[in-house]
Design a protein around this motif. Structure first.
Motif, PDB file in Angstrom:
ATOM      1  N   ASN A 340      60.903  97.290  53.139  1.00 60.97           N
ATOM      2  CA  ASN A 340      59.985  98.424  53.047  1.00 60.97           C
ATOM      3  C   ASN A 340      59.377  98.501  51.657  1.00 60.97           C
ATOM      4  N   VAL A 341      58.136  98.982  51.619  1.00 58.43           N
ATOM      5  CA  VAL A 341      57.359  99.119  50.382  1.00 58.43           C
ATOM      6  C   VAL A 341      56.793 100.529  50.358  1.00 58.43           C
ATOM      7  N   ILE A 342      56.845 101.176  49.191  1.00 49.76           N
ATOM      8  CA  ILE A 342      56.357 102.540  49.019  1.00 49.76           C
ATOM      9  C   ILE A 342      55.237 102.556  47.989  1.00 49.76           C
ATOM     10  N   TYR A 343      54.113 103.185  48.340  1.00 51.26           N
ATOM     11  CA  TYR A 343      53.067 103.491  47.348  1.00 51.26           C
ATOM     12  C   TYR A 343      53.143 104.971  47.055  1.00 51.26           C
ATOM     13  N   ARG A 344      53.391 105.320  45.794  1.00 49.60           N
ATOM     14  CA  ARG A 344      53.587 106.725  45.421  1.00 49.60           C
ATOM     15  C   ARG A 344      53.138 106.928  43.976  1.00 49.60           C
ATOM     16  N   ASN A 345      52.323 107.950  43.740  1.00 46.36           N
ATOM     17  CA  ASN A 345      51.879 108.306  42.388  1.00 46.36           C
ATOM     18  C   ASN A 345      51.234 107.127  41.667  1.00 46.36           C
ATOM     19  N   GLY A 346      50.490 106.317  42.421  1.00 41.68           N
ATOM     20  CA  GLY A 346      49.692 105.254  41.820  1.00 41.68           C
ATOM     21  C   GLY A 346      50.398 103.943  41.593  1.00 41.68           C
ATOM     22  N   THR A 347      51.692 103.842  41.956  1.00 43.20           N
ATOM     23  CA  THR A 347      52.420 102.586  41.764  1.00 43.20           C
ATOM     24  C   THR A 347      53.169 102.208  43.029  1.00 43.20           C
ATOM     25  N   LEU A 348      53.682 100.971  43.043  1.00 43.68           N
ATOM     26  CA  LEU A 348      54.389 100.422  44.193  1.00 43.68           C
ATOM     27  C   LEU A 348      55.879 100.269  43.884  1.00 43.68           C
ATOM     28  N   TRP A 349      56.706 100.547  44.894  1.00 41.72           N
ATOM     29  CA  TRP A 349      58.156 100.429  44.770  1.00 41.72           C
ATOM     30  C   TRP A 349      58.682  99.591  45.935  1.00 41.72           C
ATOM     31  N   THR A 350      59.687  98.776  45.657  1.00 37.73           N
ATOM     32  CA  THR A 350      60.357  98.047  46.723  1.00 37.73           C
ATOM     33  C   THR A 350      61.757  97.657  46.270  1.00 37.73           C
ATOM     34  N   VAL A 351      62.555  97.142  47.215  1.00 32.19           N
ATOM     35  CA  VAL A 351      63.941  96.777  46.942  1.00 32.19           C
ATOM     36  C   VAL A 351      64.325  95.638  47.866  1.00 32.19           C
ATOM     37  N   HIS A 352      65.258  94.811  47.428  1.00 30.68           N
ATOM     38  CA  HIS A 352      65.745  93.706  48.255  1.00 30.68           C
ATOM     39  C   HIS A 352      67.106  93.272  47.735  1.00 30.68           C
ATOM     40  N   ASN A 353      67.849  92.509  48.557  1.00 28.64           N
ATOM     41  CA  ASN A 353      69.096  91.953  48.050  1.00 28.64           C
ATOM     42  C   ASN A 353      68.851  90.535  47.546  1.00 28.64           C
ATOM     43  N   MET A 354      69.701  90.079  46.647  1.00 32.53           N
ATOM     44  CA  MET A 354      69.508  88.776  46.020  1.00 32.53           C
ATOM     45  C   MET A 354      70.846  88.263  45.511  1.00 32.53           C
ATOM     46  N   PHE A 355      70.908  86.969  45.262  1.00 26.74           N
ATOM     47  CA  PHE A 355      72.099  86.339  44.705  1.00 26.74           C
ATOM     48  C   PHE A 355      71.852  86.058  43.223  1.00 26.74           C
ATOM     49  N   PRO A 356      72.642  86.644  42.315  1.00 28.94           N
ATOM     50  CA  PRO A 356      72.385  86.478  40.886  1.00 28.94           C
ATOM     51  C   PRO A 356      72.937  85.186  40.289  1.00 28.94           C
ATOM     52  N   SER A 357      73.701  84.424  41.064  1.00 27.32           N
ATOM     53  CA  SER A 357      74.358  83.252  40.495  1.00 27.32           C
ATOM     54  C   SER A 357      74.324  82.101  41.494  1.00 27.32           C
ATOM     55  N   ASP A 358      74.165  80.895  40.996  1.00 28.90           N
ATOM     56  CA  ASP A 358      74.222  79.719  41.876  1.00 28.90           C
ATOM     57  C   ASP A 358      75.613  79.084  41.870  1.00 28.90           C
ATOM     58  N   THR A 359      76.572  79.767  41.221  1.00 33.73           N
ATOM     59  CA  THR A 359      77.944  79.251  41.211  1.00 33.73           C
ATOM     60  C   THR A 359      78.912  80.179  41.941  1.00 33.73           C
ATOM     61  N   SER A 360      78.403  81.273  42.493  1.00 32.36           N
ATOM     62  CA  SER A 360      79.250  82.184  43.265  1.00 32.36           C
ATOM     63  C   SER A 360      78.420  82.756  44.403  1.00 32.36           C
ATOM     64  N   ASP A 361      79.089  83.474  45.313  1.00 26.80           N
ATOM     65  CA  ASP A 361      78.381  84.068  46.438  1.00 26.80           C
ATOM     66  C   ASP A 361      78.207  85.575  46.260  1.00 26.80           C
ATOM     67  N   ARG A 362      78.151  86.035  45.004  1.00 24.77           N
ATOM     68  CA  ARG A 362      77.862  87.434  44.743  1.00 24.77           C
ATOM     69  C   ARG A 362      76.518  87.828  45.347  1.00 24.77           C
ATOM     70  N   SER A 363      76.417  89.078  45.760  1.00 20.43           N
ATOM     71  CA  SER A 363      75.163  89.602  46.305  1.00 20.43           C
ATOM     72  C   SER A 363      74.858  90.936  45.644  1.00 20.43           C
ATOM     73  N   GLY A 392      74.150  94.782  50.105  1.00 24.78           N
ATOM     74  CA  GLY A 392      73.071  94.220  50.901  1.00 24.78           C
ATOM     75  C   GLY A 392      72.396  95.247  51.779  1.00 24.78           C
ATOM     76  N   PHE A 393      71.308  94.825  52.422  1.00 26.38           N
ATOM     77  CA  PHE A 393      70.575  95.600  53.417  1.00 26.38           C
ATOM     78  C   PHE A 393      70.059  96.929  52.856  1.00 26.38           C
ATOM     79  N   PRO A 394      69.296  96.880  51.744  1.00 29.53           N
ATOM     80  CA  PRO A 394      68.863  98.120  51.095  1.00 29.53           C
ATOM     81  C   PRO A 394      67.541  98.655  51.663  1.00 29.53           C
ATOM     82  N   SER A 395      67.316  99.944  51.421  1.00 29.56           N
ATOM     83  CA  SER A 395      66.021 100.586  51.671  1.00 29.56           C
ATOM     84  C   SER A 395      65.792 101.608  50.569  1.00 29.56           C
ATOM     85  N   ILE A 396      64.521 101.922  50.317  1.00 25.52           N
ATOM     86  CA  ILE A 396      64.166 102.747  49.163  1.00 25.52           C
ATOM     87  C   ILE A 396      63.186 103.835  49.577  1.00 25.52           C
TER      88      ILE A 396
END
Length: 578
Positions: A340-363, A392-396
């Motif tokens: 999901n993407v939000i346009y509010r007060n002239g700017t855009l907001w969004t969120v997603h999950n991601m993996f910060p490391s290529d040596t672990s399965d952190r999310s 995981g599985f965020p919404s904003i």
């Protein structure tokens, strides 16, 4: 805990000479601890004292995410939805609505169930086994907007759109079925939904049809731009069809925004690149910004610019990483695109999950706030560096004051899967979030098949967080958690939480004694009723409910505790009740 005990509370303490102050041991949530009234030698409180309330943010406790004003069950899996709900929820002025794979429910805003029907029943012959439901409440037109895909992996693939005739979702709906691919060379998957003052926009990823030699549109993104005036009137369902070809950045998951601006005549759409199909060796992580413009019937989509992430991160190792207590089964939290993407007060907001490391399965969960020209204004994460907790599985959602609520799922090997949230006030430092808070704890392991056998299971695929249309300030979020399996099906539930941000909390203007009465004047933007409570005795933590005398106009209110003195009551409490 009963409803009153779950409400958000504003506490006022008054001390008497020779009476020790009790430590605060109450299961309610305190807005602030007010200064004490100065005490005269005769033990009576001074008749009047101008107040200087503390500013939110000047104490450590104020930096935690606000507690829910109220929370309750939205849906408990009874077998009609399978193991993957794709949960969506929205709030209207008098109702809550939940749309998941297989089920459509409508509740009152206090959680009371009004109706629960199968998705097949709701779509009334337009399609069976619809999937990937999406839902919004349009606060400017007072309508509910609901989309789904149907007939997967088939030349009959279609998108379904329904809009309510009024703000009442239990009344009339206008329903439409739209051919997803006029060339019959692909089928629509993972649709996305957005709206603005002119359009309802549905986007779908077009997948190849199994066994077909015609794949002309496979890999493209199909965008359907509906004339909102036409469909809200129950018209013919006028739309413009746009096919976005696959390029170096791919075309999938171009997400239309929920646009909270009645003056904006265009719509912005965002795509995270690279997503799970991309490679970071080709280009850095970024958001592609598209703009939809044009008159009705002549709309066009244009690539505008990229918003480059201020930091890079590896693509992640892509393994199942949602560990949980009580079973070797894990949830597959693969890095994924935007939902999901939000346009509010002239700017855009969004969120997603991601993996910060290529040596672990952190999310982790990562949010963006960007301008329409690609400048990154804010960028932050929910992260556990120890790797024990995964997200995981965020919404904003973003309200009129630029307060932000993010709902999501939390996983850990030492806990059941829980529904969680975090918060950012519009006045907070940029790039910050107020920690990780539990909305609904998990109750049991989530398993499919033999719970003692390792396997990777899906979850989600997504959730929903929205702003309350009643005041454009409060938040509602619908999040998934692992529930006790009572129906021999995958045990999950969906839990509602309603939140009042600190920007809407009451502010004390003055407090004074008038004979034996105690009068509090306060300002508030909160629209619900107020109930006061006071302790019956200094030596106990029991509380009795006292309906206060509420007077005033606009946002300035005055409440009176009658016969408050000289009884030994040294706690007063202002409780907001949903």
């Amino acid at each position: 805990m009963n409803k009153l005990a779950m409400a958000v509370v504003f506490l006022c303490r008054v001390a008497y000479a020779g009476t020790p102050m009790l430590p605060l041991q109450h299961d309610s949530i305190v807005f602030r601890d007010l200064p004490q009234l100065p005490v005269r030698n005769d033990g009576a409180a001074r008749p009047s004292l101008p107040m200087s309330p503390r500013i939110l943010g000047d104490s450590p406790e104020s930096q935690s995410a606000p507690p829910p004003l109220t929370s309750f069950i939205g849906y408990l899996n009874d077998g009609r939805s399978g193991s993957i709900p794709d949960c969506m929820g929205a709030a209207g002025p008098n109702h809550l609505m939940v749309t998941i794979n297989g089920v459509v429910t409508i509740q009152r805003r206090d959680g009371q169930m009004i109706s629960s029907v199968t998705a097949d029943t709701f779509w009334n012959g337009l399609g069976v086994q619809a999937f990937d439901p999406r839902l919004y409440y349009d606060p400017y037109a007072s309508r509910w907007v609901f989309s789904s895909a149907v007939d997967q992996d088939s030349t009959a693939s279609a998108l379904l759109l329904a809009v309510s005739a009024t703000s009442d979702p239990t009344g009339t709906w206008f329903r439409y079925r739209i051919d997803a691919d006029p060339t019959d060379s692909s089928w629509a998957d993972f649709d996305k939904l957005g709206f603005n003052s002119r359009w309802i926009v549905v986007q779908a990823n077009m997948e190849p049809i199994s066994g077909s030699t015609n794949s002309a549109e496979a890999g493209t993104s199909h965008i359907f731009v509906f004339n909102k005036t036409n469909v809200y009137a129950g018209g013919s369902g006028q739309f413009t069809y746009i096919s976005v070809p696959e390029d170096a950045f791919e075309s999938f998951d171009i997400v239309p925004s929920a646009t909270y601006d009645t003056n904006l005549q265009s719509m912005f759409l965002l795509a995270l690149r690279p997503d799970t199909r991309g490679s970071y060796t080709d280009f850095p992580p970024l958001l592609r910004i598209y703009e939809l413009t044009g008159a009705f019937g002549a709309e066009a989509l244009t690539f505008r610019t990229n918003a480059i992430a201020p930091i890079t991160w590896p693509p992640g190792i892509g393994l199942p990483s949602g560990y949980q207590l009580g079973t070797p089964q894990v949830i597959d939290i693969r890095e994924k695109s935007l939902d999901n993407v939000i346009y509010r007060n002239g700017t855009l907001w969004t969120v997603h999950n991601m993996f910060p490391s290529d040596t672990s399965d952190r999310s982790d969960i990562q949010f963006w706030n960007i301008t329409t020209n690609g400048q990154v204004l804010q960028f932050g994460r929910v992260d556990d560096p120890t790797g024990l907790k995964r997200y995981g599985f965020p919404s904003i959602a973003v309200n009129k004051s630029n307060d932000v609520l993010i709902g999501y799922t939390r996983f850990a090997s030492n806990a059941y899967i829980s529904a969680n949230y975090t918060f950012h006030a519009g006045t907070d430092p940029t790039n910050t979030l107020r920690g990780d808070s539990i909305l609904k704890p998990g109750e049991a392991p989530f398993t499919v098949g033999d719970p003692n056998v390792f396997r990777s299971e899906r979850w989600g695929d997504y959730t929903q967080t929205v702003v309350d249309p009643v005041n454009d300030t409060d938040f509602w979020t619908l999040q998934e958690y692992a529930a006790i399996d009572t129906n021999d099906v995958a045990g999950y539930g969906l839990w509602w939480g309603r939140f009042v941000p600190p920007s809407a909390w009451p502010r004390i203007v003055s407090q004074q004694r008038s004979n034996n009465d105690f009068v509090v004047t306060f300002t508030t933007s909160f629209s619900n009723k107020y109930i006061f409570q006071r302790s019956p005795a200094v030596a106990t933590n029991l509380w009795t409910i006292v309906q206060s005398n509420i007077a005033g106009s606009g946002s300035v209110m005055q409440a009176t505790f009658t016969n408050a003195f000289p009884a030994a009551h040294n706690f007063f409490e202002l409780r907001l009740v949903p």
